[in-house]
Design an enzyme around this catalytic site. Structure first.
Site, PDB file in Angstrom:
ATOM      1  N   LYS A  13       0.827  -1.208   0.000  1.00  0.00           N
ATOM      2  CA  LYS A  13       0.000   0.000   0.000  1.00  0.00           C
ATOM      3  C   LYS A  13       0.864   1.263   0.000  1.00  0.00           C
ATOM      4  CE  LYS A  13      -2.110  -1.094   3.837  1.00  0.00           C
ATOM      5  NZ  LYS A  13      -1.412  -2.361   4.140  1.00  0.00           N
ATOM      6  N   ARG A  88     -10.152   0.295   8.195  1.00  0.00           N
ATOM      7  CA  ARG A  88      -9.673  -1.046   8.536  1.00  0.00           C
ATOM      8  C   ARG A  88     -10.717  -1.863   9.271  1.00  0.00           C
ATOM      9  NH1 ARG A  88      -3.770   0.040   8.601  1.00  0.00           N
ATOM     10  NH2 ARG A  88      -2.769  -1.865   9.220  1.00  0.00           N
ATOM     11  N   ARG A 127      11.765  -5.674   5.329  1.00  0.00           N
ATOM     12  CA  ARG A 127      11.522  -4.265   4.970  1.00  0.00           C
ATOM     13  C   ARG A 127      12.391  -3.321   5.815  1.00  0.00           C
ATOM     14  NH1 ARG A 127       5.630  -1.770   5.428  1.00  0.00           N
ATOM     15  NH2 ARG A 127       5.797  -2.656   7.520  1.00  0.00           N
ATOM     16  N   ARG A 154      10.898  -1.309  11.219  1.00  0.00           N
ATOM     17  CA  ARG A 154       9.748  -0.973  12.054  1.00  0.00           C
ATOM     18  C   ARG A 154       9.626  -1.965  13.197  1.00  0.00           C
ATOM     19  NH1 ARG A 154       4.539   0.320   8.295  1.00  0.00           N
ATOM     20  NH2 ARG A 154       3.549  -1.112   9.752  1.00  0.00           N
ATOM     21  N   ARG A 165      -0.638  -9.328  12.890  1.00  0.00           N
ATOM     22  CA  ARG A 165      -1.206  -8.286  12.013  1.00  0.00           C
ATOM     23  C   ARG A 165      -1.992  -8.940  10.867  1.00  0.00           C
ATOM     24  NH1 ARG A 165       4.060  -5.314  10.563  1.00  0.00           N
ATOM     25  NH2 ARG A 165       2.793  -4.107   9.126  1.00  0.00           N
TER      26      ARG A 165
HETATM   27  P1  AP5 Z   1       4.829  -1.527   1.848  1.00  0.00           P
HETATM   28  O1  AP5 Z   1       4.512  -0.692   0.663  1.00  0.00           O
HETATM   29  O2  AP5 Z   1       5.513  -0.872   3.003  1.00  0.00           O
HETATM   30  O3  AP5 Z   1       3.505  -2.302   2.334  1.00  0.00           O
HETATM   31  P2  AP5 Z   1       2.236  -1.781   3.153  1.00  0.00           P
HETATM   32  O4  AP5 Z   1       1.041  -2.439   2.566  1.00  0.00           O
HETATM   33  O5  AP5 Z   1       2.216  -0.291   3.249  1.00  0.00           O
HETATM   34  O6  AP5 Z   1       2.539  -2.463   4.543  1.00  0.00           O
HETATM   35  P3  AP5 Z   1       2.365  -1.892   6.019  1.00  0.00           P
HETATM   36  O7  AP5 Z   1       3.165  -2.801   6.911  1.00  0.00           O
HETATM   37  O8  AP5 Z   1       2.669  -0.433   6.087  1.00  0.00           O
HETATM   38  O9  AP5 Z   1       0.851  -2.143   6.253  1.00  0.00           O
HETATM   39  P4  AP5 Z   1       0.090  -2.087   7.540  1.00  0.00           P
HETATM   40  O10 AP5 Z   1      -1.289  -1.949   7.032  1.00  0.00           O
HETATM   41  O11 AP5 Z   1       0.301  -3.205   8.481  1.00  0.00           O
HETATM   42  O12 AP5 Z   1       0.740  -0.877   8.343  1.00  0.00           O
HETATM   43  P5  AP5 Z   1       0.214   0.536   8.794  1.00  0.00           P
HETATM   44  O13 AP5 Z   1       1.372   1.414   8.862  1.00  0.00           O
HETATM   45  O14 AP5 Z   1      -0.963   0.928   8.006  1.00  0.00           O
HETATM   46  O15 AP5 Z   1       5.684  -2.781   1.332  1.00  0.00           O
HETATM   47  C1  AP5 Z   1       6.161  -3.774   2.232  1.00  0.00           C
HETATM   48  C2  AP5 Z   1       7.523  -4.319   1.749  1.00  0.00           C
HETATM   49  O16 AP5 Z   1       7.325  -4.988   0.508  1.00  0.00           O
HETATM   50  C3  AP5 Z   1       8.574  -3.228   1.477  1.00  0.00           C
HETATM   51  O17 AP5 Z   1       9.850  -3.687   1.831  1.00  0.00           O
HETATM   52  C4  AP5 Z   1       8.483  -2.997  -0.034  1.00  0.00           C
HETATM   53  O18 AP5 Z   1       9.718  -2.559  -0.586  1.00  0.00           O
HETATM   54  C5  AP5 Z   1       8.085  -4.403  -0.532  1.00  0.00           C
HETATM   55  N1  AP5 Z   1       7.234  -4.375  -1.728  1.00  0.00           N
HETATM   56  C6  AP5 Z   1       6.183  -3.541  -1.988  1.00  0.00           C
HETATM   57  N2  AP5 Z   1       5.620  -3.839  -3.177  1.00  0.00           N
HETATM   58  C7  AP5 Z   1       6.328  -4.890  -3.676  1.00  0.00           C
HETATM   59  C8  AP5 Z   1       6.208  -5.654  -4.896  1.00  0.00           C
HETATM   60  N3  AP5 Z   1       5.274  -5.412  -5.808  1.00  0.00           N
HETATM   61  N4  AP5 Z   1       7.092  -6.671  -5.089  1.00  0.00           N
HETATM   62  C9  AP5 Z   1       8.044  -6.948  -4.149  1.00  0.00           C
HETATM   63  N5  AP5 Z   1       8.213  -6.247  -3.005  1.00  0.00           N
HETATM   64  C10 AP5 Z   1       7.350  -5.229  -2.755  1.00  0.00           C
HETATM   65  O19 AP5 Z   1      -0.314   0.211  10.263  1.00  0.00           O
HETATM   66  C11 AP5 Z   1       0.573  -0.092  11.309  1.00  0.00           C
HETATM   67  C12 AP5 Z   1      -0.201  -0.216  12.630  1.00  0.00           C
HETATM   68  O20 AP5 Z   1      -0.832   1.049  12.941  1.00  0.00           O
HETATM   69  C13 AP5 Z   1      -1.363  -1.225  12.625  1.00  0.00           C
HETATM   70  O21 AP5 Z   1      -0.918  -2.536  12.919  1.00  0.00           O
HETATM   71  C14 AP5 Z   1      -2.280  -0.638  13.714  1.00  0.00           C
HETATM   72  O22 AP5 Z   1      -1.787  -0.948  14.985  1.00  0.00           O
HETATM   73  C15 AP5 Z   1      -2.139   0.858  13.492  1.00  0.00           C
HETATM   74  N6  AP5 Z   1      -3.128   1.378  12.513  1.00  0.00           N
HETATM   75  C16 AP5 Z   1      -2.868   1.983  11.309  1.00  0.00           C
HETATM   76  N7  AP5 Z   1      -3.999   2.326  10.682  1.00  0.00           N
HETATM   77  C17 AP5 Z   1      -5.024   1.941  11.516  1.00  0.00           C
HETATM   78  C18 AP5 Z   1      -6.439   2.008  11.424  1.00  0.00           C
HETATM   79  N8  AP5 Z   1      -7.053   2.538  10.336  1.00  0.00           N
HETATM   80  N9  AP5 Z   1      -7.171   1.494  12.448  1.00  0.00           N
HETATM   81  C19 AP5 Z   1      -6.582   0.970  13.538  1.00  0.00           C
HETATM   82  N10 AP5 Z   1      -5.235   0.862  13.688  1.00  0.00           N
HETATM   83  C20 AP5 Z   1      -4.466   1.356  12.694  1.00  0.00           C
HETATM   84 MG    MG Z   2       2.348   1.092   4.817  1.00  0.00          MG
END
Ligand code: AP5
Ligand code: MG
Length: 209
Positions: A13, A88, A127, A154, A165
């Site tokens: 994402k 979410r 990552r 992270r 997660r």
């Molecule tokens: P990346 O692009 O970083 O993936 P991502 O989908 O953004 O993953 P996140 O870990 O950020 O998602 P998340 O939803 O758990 O975290 P968030 O910060 O929202 O890519 C990942 C890796 O893959 C990278 O190394 C990249 O280089 C590689 N990659 C990407 N595309 C690729 C491809 N096509 N091929 C190969 N490699 C690739 O949330 C974190 C925490 O915050 C949650 O657990 C929760 O506690 C809290 N939180 C956030 N939002 C909410 C909400 N709305 N409600 C409640 N809690 C929330």
């Molecule tokens: Mg992300």
């Protein structure tokens, strides 16, 4: 253009959001980034959020909904926005629909980036992110290719936290695909291909809107 980006942790994402932001010049609203900044600055919000984030659990709906409502009041979102990691839960999706209706705006597309869980565990444990500019990369690089900053891992990218997660995603967030399908906004994209190929599909889907 107002976009919701859905997908499991590590689906890509953030990677795709960065490309969409530069292609369409729209605001990037990542609830994860907002919460991590609050944790880093040790604000009351950050202290509360950290207890959930460290375990890989969701921060309570009322906290995150409040943050997004506030963010959507900011001027830069008028040119369009991409919501990365929000909604979410069904409660968050319903609150978003209602808030946007109040603002006289709507969602143009909900893009779901789909990737197999085993690929995700591998991706997330390797990552790395840039401390200075937030660039998303892998353990293969120690210095940010964009700004030269230092890369870090992270706290929630440890294997056991990643598995929780993913469970939380299946239980609380995956049902949102049906929510947006029902609203005729869902576009599913195979995220297990090179980044630019995934992006080309997303761009093509948005062009049809
Ligand atoms: P990346 O692009 O970083 O993936 P991502 O989908 O953004 O993953 P996140 O870990 O950020 O998602 P998340 O939803 O758990 O975290 P968030 O910060 O929202 O890519 C990942 C890796 O893959 C990278 O190394 C990249 O280089 C590689 N990659 C990407 N595309 C690729 C491809 N096509 N091929 C190969 N490699 C690739 O949330 C974190 C925490 O915050 C949650 O657990 C929760 O506690 C809290 N939180 C956030 N939002 C909410 C909400 N709305 N409600 C409640 N809690 C929330
Ligand atoms: Mg992300």
């Amino acid at each position: 253009m107002n976009i919701v980006l859905l997908g499991a942790p590590g689906a890509g994402k953030g990677t795709q959001a960065a490309k969409l932001v530069s292609e369409y010049d729209i605001a990037h609203i990542s609830t994860g980034d907002i919460l991590r900044a609050a944790v880093k600055n040790m604000t009351p919000l950050g202290k509360e959020a950290k207890t959930y984030m460290d375990k890989g659990d969701l921060v309570p709906d009322y906290v995150v909904i409040g943050l997004v409502k506030e963010r959507l009041q900011e001027k830069d979102t008028e040119k369009g926005f991409i919501l990365d990691g929000f909604p979410r839960t069904t409660a968050q999706a319903v609150a978003l629909t209602s808030e946007l209706a109040d603002l006289g705006r709507n969602i143009d597309a909900a893009i779901a980036v789909v990737v197999d869980p085993e690929v995700i565990v591998e991706r997330l444990t390797s990552r790395r992110l840039c401390h200075a500019c937030g660039h998303i990369g892998t353990a293969a690089i120690t210095e940010c290719p964009v700004c030269g900053g230092q890369m870090y891992q992270r706290d929630d990218d440890k294997p056991e936290t990643v598995r929780n997660r993913l469970d939380v995603y299946e239980k609380s967030t995956a049902p949102l695909l049906d929510y947006y399908k029902g609203a005729d906004l869902l576009v599913e994209v195979d995220g297990d291909r090179p980044v630019d190929t995934v992006f080309a599909d997303i761009r093509a889907a948005l062009a049809k809107n």
